[in-house]
Design a protein around this motif. Structure first.
Motif, PDB file in Angstrom:
ATOM      1  N   CYS A 165      45.099  52.981  25.641  1.00 38.34           N
ATOM      2  CA  CYS A 165      46.015  51.966  26.147  1.00 38.34           C
ATOM      3  C   CYS A 165      46.643  52.397  27.444  1.00 38.34           C
ATOM      4  N   GLY A 166      46.793  53.686  27.651  1.00 34.91           N
ATOM      5  CA  GLY A 166      47.489  54.154  28.838  1.00 34.91           C
ATOM      6  C   GLY A 166      46.589  54.700  29.915  1.00 34.91           C
ATOM      7  N   THR A 167      45.306  54.360  29.881  1.00 34.63           N
ATOM      8  CA  THR A 167      44.416  54.819  30.930  1.00 34.63           C
ATOM      9  C   THR A 167      44.383  53.833  32.066  1.00 34.63           C
ATOM     10  N   ASP A 168      43.609  54.183  33.095  1.00 33.69           N
ATOM     11  CA  ASP A 168      43.554  53.295  34.249  1.00 33.69           C
ATOM     12  C   ASP A 168      42.489  52.221  34.104  1.00 33.69           C
ATOM     13  N   GLY A 169      41.889  52.120  32.904  1.00 28.06           N
ATOM     14  CA  GLY A 169      40.926  51.061  32.648  1.00 28.06           C
ATOM     15  C   GLY A 169      39.556  51.340  33.228  1.00 28.06           C
ATOM     16  N   ALA A 170      39.254  52.595  33.585  1.00 27.12           N
ATOM     17  CA  ALA A 170      37.967  52.899  34.200  1.00 27.12           C
ATOM     18  C   ALA A 170      36.811  52.531  33.290  1.00 27.12           C
ATOM     19  N   ASP A 171      37.030  52.510  31.971  1.00 22.94           N
ATOM     20  CA  ASP A 171      35.963  52.228  31.030  1.00 22.94           C
ATOM     21  C   ASP A 171      35.822  50.748  30.739  1.00 22.94           C
ATOM     22  N   ARG A 172      36.726  49.925  31.287  1.00 23.62           N
ATOM     23  CA  ARG A 172      36.792  48.553  30.825  1.00 23.62           C
ATOM     24  C   ARG A 172      35.566  47.735  31.186  1.00 23.62           C
ATOM     25  N   ALA A 173      34.788  48.123  32.182  1.00 26.20           N
ATOM     26  CA  ALA A 173      33.541  47.438  32.480  1.00 26.20           C
ATOM     27  C   ALA A 173      32.447  48.480  32.675  1.00 26.20           C
ATOM     28  N   GLY A 174      32.427  49.460  31.784  1.00 21.17           N
ATOM     29  CA  GLY A 174      31.562  50.604  31.953  1.00 21.17           C
ATOM     30  C   GLY A 174      30.084  50.299  31.818  1.00 21.17           C
ATOM     31  N   ASP A 175      29.735  49.095  31.342  1.00 18.76           N
ATOM     32  CA  ASP A 175      28.326  48.794  31.201  1.00 18.76           C
ATOM     33  C   ASP A 175      27.746  48.183  32.461  1.00 18.76           C
ATOM     34  N   GLY A 176      28.533  48.181  33.525  1.00 17.83           N
ATOM     35  CA  GLY A 176      28.038  47.670  34.786  1.00 17.83           C
ATOM     36  C   GLY A 176      28.318  46.209  34.993  1.00 17.83           C
ATOM     37  N   SER A 177      28.851  45.506  33.976  1.00 16.47           N
ATOM     38  CA  SER A 177      29.165  44.094  34.163  1.00 16.47           C
ATOM     39  C   SER A 177      30.399  43.963  35.013  1.00 16.47           C
ATOM     40  N   SER A 178      30.497  42.868  35.708  1.00 17.36           N
ATOM     41  CA  SER A 178      31.622  42.674  36.622  1.00 17.36           C
ATOM     42  C   SER A 178      32.561  41.640  36.080  1.00 17.36           C
ATOM     43  N   ALA A 179      33.857  41.894  36.225  1.00 16.16           N
ATOM     44  CA  ALA A 179      34.870  40.942  35.776  1.00 16.16           C
ATOM     45  C   ALA A 179      35.078  39.897  36.856  1.00 16.16           C
ATOM     46  N   PRO A 180      35.474  38.672  36.482  1.00 11.53           N
ATOM     47  CA  PRO A 180      35.687  37.615  37.464  1.00 11.53           C
ATOM     48  C   PRO A 180      36.880  37.907  38.335  1.00 11.53           C
ATOM     49  N   GLN A 181      36.820  37.487  39.556  1.00 13.52           N
ATOM     50  CA  GLN A 181      37.953  37.611  40.451  1.00 13.52           C
ATOM     51  C   GLN A 181      39.003  36.578  40.062  1.00 13.52           C
ATOM     52  N   PRO A 182      40.282  36.905  40.158  1.00 17.23           N
ATOM     53  CA  PRO A 182      41.310  35.954  39.780  1.00 17.23           C
ATOM     54  C   PRO A 182      41.369  34.804  40.771  1.00 17.23           C
ATOM     55  N   HIS A 183      41.797  33.678  40.269  1.00 18.36           N
ATOM     56  CA  HIS A 183      41.973  32.494  41.093  1.00 18.36           C
ATOM     57  C   HIS A 183      43.451  32.173  41.173  1.00 18.36           C
ATOM     58  N   ARG A 184      43.797  31.175  41.901  1.00 18.23           N
ATOM     59  CA  ARG A 184      45.197  30.814  42.029  1.00 18.23           C
ATOM     60  C   ARG A 184      45.742  30.335  40.700  1.00 18.23           C
ATOM     61  N   CYS A 212      39.517  47.855  27.506  1.00 18.20           N
ATOM     62  CA  CYS A 212      38.053  47.822  27.582  1.00 18.20           C
ATOM     63  C   CYS A 212      37.529  46.410  27.358  1.00 18.20           C
ATOM     64  N   TYR A 213      36.685  45.948  28.271  1.00 15.40           N
ATOM     65  CA  TYR A 213      36.065  44.635  28.112  1.00 15.40           C
ATOM     66  C   TYR A 213      34.768  44.586  28.896  1.00 15.40           C
ATOM     67  N   ASP A 214      33.970  43.579  28.611  1.00 20.86           N
ATOM     68  CA  ASP A 214      32.762  43.307  29.372  1.00 20.86           C
ATOM     69  C   ASP A 214      32.600  41.791  29.438  1.00 20.86           C
ATOM     70  N   ASP A 215      31.526  41.345  30.072  1.00 18.96           N
ATOM     71  CA  ASP A 215      31.330  39.903  30.232  1.00 18.96           C
ATOM     72  C   ASP A 215      31.189  39.191  28.892  1.00 18.96           C
ATOM     73  N   ARG A 216      30.594  39.861  27.908  1.00 20.58           N
ATOM     74  CA  ARG A 216      30.463  39.218  26.599  1.00 20.58           C
ATOM     75  C   ARG A 216      31.828  38.928  25.993  1.00 20.58           C
ATOM     76  N   ALA A 217      32.744  39.891  26.089  1.00 20.46           N
ATOM     77  CA  ALA A 217      34.088  39.671  25.567  1.00 20.46           C
ATOM     78  C   ALA A 217      34.788  38.564  26.344  1.00 20.46           C
ATOM     79  N   LEU A 218      34.664  38.571  27.670  1.00 18.15           N
ATOM     80  CA  LEU A 218      35.304  37.538  28.480  1.00 18.15           C
ATOM     81  C   LEU A 218      34.735  36.163  28.162  1.00 18.15           C
ATOM     82  N   ARG A 219      33.430  36.091  27.910  1.00 20.28           N
ATOM     83  CA  ARG A 219      32.803  34.814  27.580  1.00 20.28           C
ATOM     84  C   ARG A 219      33.242  34.340  26.195  1.00 20.28           C
ATOM     85  N   THR A 220      33.294  35.265  25.254  1.00 23.42           N
ATOM     86  CA  THR A 220      33.666  34.904  23.878  1.00 23.42           C
ATOM     87  C   THR A 220      35.091  34.378  23.805  1.00 23.42           C
TER      88      THR A 220
END
Length: 295
Positions: A14-33, A207-215
């Protein structure tokens, strides 16, 4: 997570910098307004016979294909420039896993009422990312936090199991159970009587990947990460925690800390330095909803 050693990896995650959150190479979406304006107070009864309800908390527009959007300081503010207003959001993870009831029954404290009392005394608006299991264990505190306008409650899952594997040794939620896990946490907040609940979600361990974001897309939540790691999980040196926070905060920062006495015992003491020193530097504390509303 049954053994104490595993709990350590959970909170460390919980207190890390999130380096593992997309460790499988998937990319998270850029935020929108933001899709709505910041919360505004309703009109007083004397101003209108039928006062409108407060505006919904601001969220971030969904990513491509309905992916759950991800909000964090590094993306939302990297192009804002040096003249940006000095605001910072302190966030507190109220962690408790689905299988830690026996430990609570034996007297282990997963809450931190002293921390909440100090935030009230210092008048520091804060966002508490709460697990549903924590809300079930401490319903009176959940209701107290969730009815105090100084705070808002956001979702940290029900079980505090990972939504992507590997994730710091956490057990993993099955893909077809992810949405139900999030919904179950929101239901626990409602059952406890919390009203100031916002549609924000923090992935356990970050930790997350595109599958989690899609689900989680149909849940219409905004995933919230962080850019400042406090290092308070299992820390024994409050000054070291304070120095790490003070060194990392920039305008628009999101700080991750914990609201669990047994696993983060020096958080309140560290904040006795952090709060006055940041205010002396000109920072104003805000909830995550205001930070998102300003993006």
């Amino acid at each position: 997570m049954i053994a104490a050693a595993v709990l350590g990896t959970v909170l460390t995650g919980c207190g890390t910098d999130g380096a593992d959150r997309a460790g499988d190479g998937s990319s998270a979406p850029q935020p929108h307004r933001s899709t709505s304006a910041p919360v505004s107070p309703p009109l007083s009864p004397s101003a209108s016979p039928a006062s409108p309800a407060p505006a919904a908390p601001p969220t971030v527009a969904a990513g491509p294909g309905g992916l759950t959007p991800v909000f964090e300081r590094a993306r939302a503010h990297r192009n804002r420039g040096a003249g940006q207003e000095k605001v910072v959001a302190l966030t507190f993870d109220a962690d408790m896993t689905a299988d830690q009831g026996p430990r609570a029954a034996r007297g282990e404290h997963f809450d931190n009422p002293e921390l909440i009392a100090s935030l009230r005394r210092w008048k520091v608006p804060s966002t508490v990312f709460m697990t549903g299991r924590w809300a079930e264990e401490y319903p009176a505190q959940t209701r107290s936090i969730g009815t105090d306008p100084l705070f808002e409650i956001a979702n940290h899952s029900y079980s505090h199991h990972a939504f992507k594997s590997p994730c710091y040794g956490l057990p993993t939620v099955a893909p077809d159970a992810m949405r139900a896990d999030v919904d179950r946490a929101f239901a626990a907040f409602r059952k406890a009587g919390a009203r100031n609940v916002v549609p924000y979600f923090r992935f356990p361990g970050g930790c997350y990947d595109d599958r989690a974001l899609r689900t989680l897309g149909p849940a219409k939540v905004t995933a919230v990460q962080w850019d400042v790691v406090s290092g308070d999980a299992f820390a024994t040196d409050a000054d070291a925690v304070a120095e790490q926070v003070l060194a990392g905060v920039k305008p628009g920062s999101l700080v991750v800390m914990h609201c669990t006495r047994s696993a983060a015992p020096v958080t309140e003491k560290a904040l006795r330095r952090v709060v006055p020193e940041l205010r002396k530097k000109g920072y104003r504390f805000v909830k995550v909803s205001e930070l998102i509303g300003r993006s």
